[in-house]
Write a protein that holds these residues in place. Structure first.
Motif, PDB file in Angstrom:
ATOM      1  N   ARG A   1     -25.620   1.038  35.189  1.00 35.95           N
ATOM      2  CA  ARG A   1     -24.856   0.951  33.601  1.00 35.95           C
ATOM      3  C   ARG A   1     -24.030  -0.379  33.533  1.00 35.95           C
ATOM      4  N   ARG A   2     -24.386  -1.163  34.626  1.00 40.72           N
ATOM      5  CA  ARG A   2     -23.705  -2.693  34.952  1.00 40.72           C
ATOM      6  C   ARG A   2     -25.249  -3.767  34.602  1.00 40.72           C
TER       7      ARG A   2
ATOM      8  N   ALA B   1     -27.071  -0.279  28.235  1.00 42.14           N
ATOM      9  CA  ALA B   1     -26.927   0.032  29.175  1.00 42.14           C
ATOM     10  C   ALA B   1     -27.833   0.677  29.870  1.00 42.14           C
TER      11      ALA B   1
END
Length: 146
Positions: free
Chosen positions: A86-87, A81
């Protein structure tokens, strides 16, 4: 002075022939050219976002994801990540991937060094002189493929 179609064809053929011969001599442990290119980009450029890697390689994200998956399955790349988002996913080389990249790079460098040593000095000097022009040609072709 404009190049003749014959000169352009000769350049294209000789560059492709060199590439094939090098690939044949230094196999890459069964990896495809595309897989080796992706591994090399990640090894050289450090952890990269998948979008940046797709731009670097001139690949669509779906195909790149398949290549990354294969290299990840072989233990050569790892997905993590992105620490800032975090996406998003980043790709980094593993120790095994870095070692394979170093070994293949060394073997390919030695192959070229050995071949250059066998050339007459005037031909080796001519190749060194034309190197900036070949680098510029590679950049122009890369720009056309985007």
């Amino acid at each position: 002075m404009a190049e003749t179609p014959d000169e352009i064809t000769r350049l294209k053929i000789v560059l492709a022939r060199i590439s094939r011969f090098v690939d044949k001599q230094v196999s890459g442990d069964g990896l495809t050219r595309t897989q080796l290119s992706v591994l090399g980009s990640v090894a050289r450029l450090g952890p990269l976002g998948v979008g940046a890697l797709a731009d670097t390689e001139g690949m669509n994200p779906t195909m790149l994801s398949r290549v990354i998956g294969k290299l990840e399955g072989d233990g050569l790349l790892a997905r993590t990540a992105d620490p800032d988002d975090r996406r998003a996913v980043r790709v980094q080389v593993t120790d095994a991937g870095a070692e394979l990249h170093r070994r293949l790079r060394s073997e390919r460098t030695q192959l070229f060094a050995d071949a250059l040593d066998r050339l007459p000095e005037r031909d080796a000097d001519a190749l060194r002189t034309v190197l900036p022009a070949l680098e510029a040609l590679a950049r122009e072709i890369a720009m056309l493929s985007r």
